[in-house]
Write a protein that holds these residues in place. Structure first.
Motif, PDB file in Angstrom:
ATOM      1  N   TYR A 158       0.894   0.373 -15.466  1.00  0.00           N
ATOM      2  CA  TYR A 158       0.209  -0.776 -14.872  1.00  0.00           C
ATOM      3  C   TYR A 158      -1.026  -0.312 -14.097  1.00  0.00           C
ATOM      4  N   ALA A 159      -0.879   0.783 -13.361  1.00  0.00           N
ATOM      5  CA  ALA A 159      -2.011   1.329 -12.603  1.00  0.00           C
ATOM      6  C   ALA A 159      -3.134   1.762 -13.541  1.00  0.00           C
ATOM      7  N   GLU A 160      -2.776   2.403 -14.650  1.00  0.00           N
ATOM      8  CA  GLU A 160      -3.781   2.855 -15.618  1.00  0.00           C
ATOM      9  C   GLU A 160      -4.523   1.677 -16.252  1.00  0.00           C
ATOM     10  N   LEU A 161      -3.817   0.559 -16.443  1.00  0.00           N
ATOM     11  CA  LEU A 161      -4.459  -0.646 -16.976  1.00  0.00           C
ATOM     12  C   LEU A 161      -5.294  -1.375 -15.929  1.00  0.00           C
ATOM     13  N   LEU A 217      -3.942  -3.056 -13.370  1.00  0.00           N
ATOM     14  CA  LEU A 217      -3.235  -4.258 -12.917  1.00  0.00           C
ATOM     15  C   LEU A 217      -2.917  -4.212 -11.427  1.00  0.00           C
ATOM     16  N   LEU A 218      -2.646  -3.030 -10.899  1.00  0.00           N
ATOM     17  CA  LEU A 218      -2.234  -2.930  -9.497  1.00  0.00           C
ATOM     18  C   LEU A 218      -3.405  -3.114  -8.536  1.00  0.00           C
ATOM     19  N   GLY A 219      -4.612  -2.957  -9.037  1.00  0.00           N
ATOM     20  CA  GLY A 219      -5.788  -3.199  -8.210  1.00  0.00           C
ATOM     21  C   GLY A 219      -6.623  -4.342  -8.740  1.00  0.00           C
ATOM     22  N   LEU A 220      -5.983  -5.257  -9.465  1.00  0.00           N
ATOM     23  CA  LEU A 220      -6.709  -6.309 -10.161  1.00  0.00           C
ATOM     24  C   LEU A 220      -7.596  -7.123  -9.229  1.00  0.00           C
ATOM     25  N   THR A 221      -7.066  -7.517  -8.064  1.00  0.00           N
ATOM     26  CA  THR A 221      -7.827  -8.359  -7.136  1.00  0.00           C
ATOM     27  C   THR A 221      -8.335  -7.573  -5.932  1.00  0.00           C
ATOM     28  N   VAL A 222      -8.174  -6.251  -5.959  1.00  0.00           N
ATOM     29  CA  VAL A 222      -8.672  -5.400  -4.873  1.00  0.00           C
ATOM     30  C   VAL A 222     -10.167  -5.178  -5.063  1.00  0.00           C
ATOM     31  N   ASP A 223     -10.908  -5.169  -3.951  1.00  0.00           N
ATOM     32  CA  ASP A 223     -12.351  -4.944  -4.027  1.00  0.00           C
ATOM     33  C   ASP A 223     -12.668  -3.630  -4.728  1.00  0.00           C
ATOM     34  N   GLU A 224     -13.783  -3.618  -5.444  1.00  0.00           N
ATOM     35  CA  GLU A 224     -14.178  -2.420  -6.161  1.00  0.00           C
ATOM     36  C   GLU A 224     -14.407  -1.248  -5.209  1.00  0.00           C
ATOM     37  N   GLN A 225     -14.873  -1.541  -3.976  1.00  0.00           N
ATOM     38  CA  GLN A 225     -15.103  -0.479  -2.990  1.00  0.00           C
ATOM     39  C   GLN A 225     -13.802   0.207  -2.585  1.00  0.00           C
ATOM     40  N   CYS A 226     -12.678  -0.451  -2.840  1.00  0.00           N
ATOM     41  CA  CYS A 226     -11.375   0.118  -2.491  1.00  0.00           C
ATOM     42  C   CYS A 226     -10.602   0.567  -3.725  1.00  0.00           C
ATOM     43  N   GLY A 227     -11.286   0.746  -4.828  1.00  0.00           N
ATOM     44  CA  GLY A 227     -10.642   1.270  -6.015  1.00  0.00           C
ATOM     45  C   GLY A 227     -10.059   0.237  -6.944  1.00  0.00           C
ATOM     46  N   PRO A 264       8.118  -4.193  -8.792  1.00  0.00           N
ATOM     47  CA  PRO A 264       7.780  -4.962  -7.574  1.00  0.00           C
ATOM     48  C   PRO A 264       6.311  -5.368  -7.514  1.00  0.00           C
ATOM     49  N   PHE A 265       5.842  -6.050  -8.556  1.00  0.00           N
ATOM     50  CA  PHE A 265       4.443  -6.443  -8.633  1.00  0.00           C
ATOM     51  C   PHE A 265       4.115  -7.547  -7.629  1.00  0.00           C
ATOM     52  N   VAL A 266       4.987  -8.554  -7.547  1.00  0.00           N
ATOM     53  CA  VAL A 266       4.736  -9.641  -6.594  1.00  0.00           C
ATOM     54  C   VAL A 266       4.723  -9.102  -5.175  1.00  0.00           C
ATOM     55  N   ALA A 267       5.687  -8.252  -4.836  1.00  0.00           N
ATOM     56  CA  ALA A 267       5.783  -7.721  -3.474  1.00  0.00           C
ATOM     57  C   ALA A 267       4.576  -6.865  -3.115  1.00  0.00           C
ATOM     58  N   THR A 268       4.187  -5.969  -4.012  1.00  0.00           N
ATOM     59  CA  THR A 268       3.143  -5.002  -3.692  1.00  0.00           C
ATOM     60  C   THR A 268       1.742  -5.550  -3.906  1.00  0.00           C
ATOM     61  N   VAL A 269       1.512  -6.214  -5.021  1.00  0.00           N
ATOM     62  CA  VAL A 269       0.157  -6.629  -5.392  1.00  0.00           C
ATOM     63  C   VAL A 269      -0.147  -8.044  -4.924  1.00  0.00           C
ATOM     64  N   VAL A 270       0.689  -9.002  -5.325  1.00  0.00           N
ATOM     65  CA  VAL A 270       0.407 -10.407  -5.033  1.00  0.00           C
ATOM     66  C   VAL A 270       0.499 -10.680  -3.528  1.00  0.00           C
ATOM     67  N   LEU A 271       1.507 -10.099  -2.869  1.00  0.00           N
ATOM     68  CA  LEU A 271       1.672 -10.311  -1.430  1.00  0.00           C
ATOM     69  C   LEU A 271       1.039  -9.184  -0.608  1.00  0.00           C
ATOM     70  N   GLY A 272       1.503  -7.961  -0.813  1.00  0.00           N
ATOM     71  CA  GLY A 272       1.092  -6.853   0.046  1.00  0.00           C
ATOM     72  C   GLY A 272      -0.397  -6.576   0.021  1.00  0.00           C
ATOM     73  N   ASP A 311      -4.607   3.556  -2.651  1.00  0.00           N
ATOM     74  CA  ASP A 311      -3.299   4.088  -3.046  1.00  0.00           C
ATOM     75  C   ASP A 311      -2.446   3.022  -3.731  1.00  0.00           C
ATOM     76  N   VAL A 312      -2.585   1.761  -3.307  1.00  0.00           N
ATOM     77  CA  VAL A 312      -1.876   0.674  -3.994  1.00  0.00           C
ATOM     78  C   VAL A 312      -2.392   0.542  -5.416  1.00  0.00           C
ATOM     79  N   ALA A 313      -3.709   0.531  -5.577  1.00  0.00           N
ATOM     80  CA  ALA A 313      -4.303   0.385  -6.906  1.00  0.00           C
ATOM     81  C   ALA A 313      -3.928   1.544  -7.821  1.00  0.00           C
ATOM     82  N   ALA A 314      -3.742   2.725  -7.245  1.00  0.00           N
ATOM     83  CA  ALA A 314      -3.378   3.903  -8.038  1.00  0.00           C
ATOM     84  C   ALA A 314      -1.888   3.995  -8.315  1.00  0.00           C
ATOM     85  N   GLY A 315      -1.116   3.081  -7.749  1.00  0.00           N
ATOM     86  CA  GLY A 315       0.329   3.091  -7.973  1.00  0.00           C
ATOM     87  C   GLY A 315       1.086   4.058  -7.091  1.00  0.00           C
ATOM     88  N   GLU A 316       0.454   4.553  -6.051  1.00  0.00           N
ATOM     89  CA  GLU A 316       1.083   5.563  -5.198  1.00  0.00           C
ATOM     90  C   GLU A 316       1.746   4.987  -3.954  1.00  0.00           C
TER      91      GLU A 316
END
Length: 369
Positions: A46-49, A51-61, A85-93, A112-117
């Motif tokens: 998911y991180a490689e695609l 998805l984990l940083g889908l709505t995160v600003d580009e300045q933050c990866g 835990p996509f909803v917990a980490t990405v949609v909410l967190g 680190d969220v966008a990278a899956g770490e």
């Protein structure tokens, strides 16, 4: 509002569907449930695609995309009943950090969220608080430049695997603030929800914490993110309903009685058609929920999202119950996927608010038209 997906959204949907079709069939999901409960290998994919940083600003990866793209992903996740835990980490967190965090906190956490770490979880529900975001008894006490938290949170989605918790607590001034807590510093009682997703009850006893942004300004960000998450759950439920419908239609075509497929029975055709109507009603209201997120007035936004969720919950109950009945006994077995979809949509119907609470929110204003 544009009702058709953009070319970019279609490509995103195809990429996610292709991955999940290869890696997330019913048997693979059962194996995950019997093991760790989710796949860290898939999480890395998911991180490689992106998805984990889908709505995160580009300045933050991240990719800097919006709620429309996030809803596309959630619908595909609903089709596959994803356990990660996509909803917990990405949609909410990640959304809470983006909405309430300082620039420094965003740079610290979001890459680190966008990278899956890093895994996040939003801890807000307390015993007796029902669906209120402001009925908070957990206390935040200043301690030097930081804070200490005391209280207990229950039903923390993704709390079983989170590295960092985003905890609501009341400050000495009486404001509801949002605080960052290392998961290793709390006591967690972990478990599986009825739908297979992980959760935890969390005990905070003099636990060290950092304020996320300015505590007095947190509530507006929390309300926005919860409305956004509700809209995303609507999209997930649509994906789950669509899958239940077509599983049922395929079963009706193959199951034979009196030497002919039961799909030829007119009464069953009527019921399948009614399921399709409920699905399309839900899809329309899911679009309304996404549209509502662009509304500037928080009260109007919440009413629109609540109205959409009411129809989503009614439709998912109808589609789920008829899917099980039309499958007969096999629909009740855990070896067959339909029951798992029903469980997930039932949990979605009780996430953030139940139907009575949603109807109260819709009725509190002048209406939708």
């Amino acid at each position: 509002m544009e009702l058709d997906l953009t070319d970019e959204q279609k490509m995103l949907a195809d990429a996610v569907r292709s991955l999940l079709d290869k890696r997330y069939d019913a048997n693979a999901r059962l194996q995950l449930l019997e093991g760790d409960g989710w796949s860290r290998d898939l999480w890395r994919q998911y991180a490689e695609l992106g998805l984990l940083g889908l709505t995160v600003d580009e300045q933050c990866g991240g990719a800097g995309m919006g709620s429309g793209e996030l809803a596309v992903v959630m619908e595909q996740f609903g089709r596959a009943l994803v356990l990660e835990p996509f909803v917990a980490t990405v949609v909410l967190g990640a959304s809470l950090v983006s909405a309430a965090g300082t620039p420094e906190q965003k740079q610290e956490l979001l890459p680190d969220v966008a990278a899956g770490e890093t895994l996040l979880a939003f801890a807000h529900t307390e015993a007796g608080s029902r669906w209120s975001l402001t009925d908070v008894t957990t206390t935040a006490t200043p301690a030097g430049g930081d804070w200490t938290l005391d209280g207990e949170k229950i039903a923390v989605l993704g709390g079983d695997v989170a590295d960092q918790l985003l905890v609501t607590a009341r400050t000495p001034e009486g404001e509801v603030g949002l605080f960052l807590v290392a998961a290793a510093d709390v006591r967690r009682d972990t478990y599986r929800q009825q739908d297979g997703l992980g959760g935890a009850d969390v005990l905070l006893a003099g636990t060290s914490a950092r304020a996320l942004g300015t505590p007095g300004e947190s509530l507006a960000a929390i309300e926005l993110v919860v409305d956004t998450a509700t809209a995303m759950l609507c999209a997930e439920a649509v994906g789950a309903m669509e899958r239940m419908l077509w599983l049922t239609v395929d079963y009706l075509k193959t199951r034979q009685q009196f030497g002919i497929p039961i799909a030829t029975f007119q009464a069953l055709q009527f019921r399948a058609a009614d399921m399709f109507v409920s699905l399309e009603q839900a899809r329309s209201m899911s679009m309304l929920a996404q549209r509502a997120l662009a509304v500037d007035d928080p009260a109007e936004r919440h009413r629109m999202v609540a109205a959409a969720k009411v129809q989503i919950d009614l439709s998912s109950r109808h589609v789920g119950q008829d899917a099980i009945q039309l499958h007969g006994g096999i629909g009740m077995t855990m070896e067959y996927p339909v029951g798992h979809y029903v469980k997930r949509t039932a949990v979605i119907a009780k996430t953030f608010a139940d139907t009575d609470t949603l109807l109260e929110a819709v009725g509190s204003g002048p209406g939708l038209i």
